[in-house]
Write an enzyme that holds these catalytic residues in place. Structure first.
Site, mmCIF file in Angstrom:
data_model
loop_
_atom_site.group_PDB
_atom_site.id
_atom_site.type_symbol
_atom_site.label_atom_id
_atom_site.label_comp_id
_atom_site.label_asym_id
_atom_site.label_seq_id
_atom_site.Cartn_x
_atom_site.Cartn_y
_atom_site.Cartn_z
ATOM 1 N N ASP A 58 -27.263 -34.695 -33.876
ATOM 2 C CA ASP A 58 -27.774 -33.436 -33.368
ATOM 3 C C ASP A 58 -26.596 -32.749 -32.666
ATOM 4 O OD1 ASP A 58 -29.680 -31.451 -32.369
ATOM 5 O OD2 ASP A 58 -29.391 -32.426 -30.435
ATOM 6 N N ASP A 258 -30.952 -36.174 -28.555
ATOM 7 C CA ASP A 258 -31.290 -36.234 -27.137
ATOM 8 C C ASP A 258 -32.584 -35.523 -26.763
ATOM 9 O OD1 ASP A 258 -30.294 -33.628 -27.564
ATOM 10 O OD2 ASP A 258 -29.766 -33.441 -25.449
ATOM 11 N N ASP A 262 -35.885 -34.188 -31.519
ATOM 12 C CA ASP A 262 -35.103 -35.172 -32.286
ATOM 13 C C ASP A 262 -35.876 -36.472 -32.512
ATOM 14 O OD1 ASP A 262 -32.816 -33.513 -32.387
ATOM 15 O OD2 ASP A 262 -32.214 -34.163 -30.393
#
Length: 374
Positions: A58, A258, A262
């Site tokens: 990410d 995080d 996600d």
């Protein structure tokens, strides 16, 4: 030295498989200095991490600091910059998203009053939000939100072009169906991110990035860090689909993230890795937690796993060879043909020696500390 500690209780240096996980610490001299602080939740994950062939990152908060700052404000004709920021701050006041925090910080720096009356707040997943502020319908989000709501970009097109050229993340504002402002936001890349990707490539591991940002911003970050494969403008609910795409290509995938959005991708990945500064949902969904939120610790987790599996194989080979050779002799299989035999006390000593060799070889796993990246 490297130590594998049970998450709760248990003697230090002795893995307890009945506890909830292991933490990996760095070198210490009586007290722990420079800890790696990698939490590996179970033994299967410790072993499986060595099989990773592709890592999907990410962007925000994982490869970047997750503390974006407003870098530019472009207001349409008839809209004042401060008024644009005030409306944005009013819309974002109850959000903990990093971009919202950046807007609120900018409003505080400009000492703008926060007396707006907000109602009918509605979150538009992956696009932004809408609300009624001081009696006016306000849209805050990305270009996809404007497209869906049929808002013309023309009044702020110049500002959009400037931010695209600079590779900045953009927050768009519309008031009563008309584009009012575009705010450019920059999020510094973590100092260790580029090196982490380079170290992964040295290990023959591919790196990809999955981001909700626009294509230009995501590609700029990817180029700067050294990531060749970038999936941009991905909606939160679709991130897991891109993990599946990598898996369908035969990759053993680790996903690093995080945020709440996600979590599905972390659960879908073969190995989910959460940043310690991330949300509780992401940490719960992941199998590895990087407590220092340092991308380099991804490499350290893989190196530790490879070292552990290597020791397991060495001990398995030694135990197998030893038993294949020694048991027939101890059983007297060669006594009549070759006269080979072992006295009971010698057999006991050899068995003890085998156990000692296996134990000492396992303890030497601590020497893998030298291979971890500081």
């Amino acid at each position: 030295m490297t130590s594998l500690d049970p998450l709760f209780n248990g003697p230090r240096g002795v893995p307890n498989l009945f506890q909830n996980g292991f933490t990996v610490h760095g070198s210490d001299d009586g007290d722990r200095k420079d800890p790696h602080n990698i939490l590996i939740k179970d033994a299967a994950t410790l072993e499986g991490t060595s099989r990773i062939t592709s890592v999907a990152f990410d962007k925000t908060g994982t490869l970047t600091e997750g503390r974006p700052l407003v870098s530019a404000v472009y207001a349409a004709e008839g809209m004042d910059e401060n008024e644009a920021i005030r409306r944005l701050a009013a819309a974002e006041q109850n959000s903990s998203h990093p971009l919202a925090v950046a807007i609120l910080a900018e409003a505080a720096q400009r000492k703008l009053p926060q007396t707006a009356h907000v109602k009918d707040f509605q979150n538009v997943a992956g696009h932004g939000l809408q609300a009624t502020i001081d009696g006016k319908n306000v849209l805050v989000g990305n270009a996809s939100l404007f497209t869906d709501k049929k808002v013309a970009f023309a009044p702020i097109q110049k500002g959009i072009d400037q931010q695209l050229a600079a590779g900045q993340t953009m927050i768009l504002l519309a008031v009563d169906g008309k584009a009012a402002a575009v705010v450019g936001v920059t999020d510094p890349i973590k100092p260790s991110a580029k090196r982490a990707v380079a170290e992964l490539k040295k290990l023959g591991i591919k790196a990809a990035m999955v981001s909700g940002d626009n294509q230009a911003v995501a590609e700029r970050v990817g180029r700067e860090i050294g990531i060749d494969r970038v999936f941009a403008e991905v909606l939160p609910e679709n991130k897991a689909d891109f993990v599946k795409k990598l898996q369908s290509e035969g990759e053993f995938v680790a996903m690093v993230g995080d945020g709440v959005n996600d979590a599905p991708a972390l659960a879908q990945a073969d190995i989910g890795i959460a940043i310690g500064a991330g949300t509780d949902v992401a940490i719960e969904a992941a199998k590895i937690v990087l407590m220092k939120s340092d991308p380099l610790d991804i490499v350290n987790a893989i190196l530790l796993s490879k070292a552990t599996v290597r020791k397991m194989k060495q001990n398995l080979v030694w135990a197998s060879v030893y038993n294949v050779l020694a048991i027939p002799v101890a059983a007297g299989a060669f006594y009549h043909s070759l006269g080979w035999s072992l006295r009971p006390e010698v057999s006991a000593l050899l068995m003890s020696a085998s156990s000692i060799i296996v134990a000492v070889n396992a303890v030497m796993l601590r020497r893998s500390e030298r291979d971890l990246i500081k």
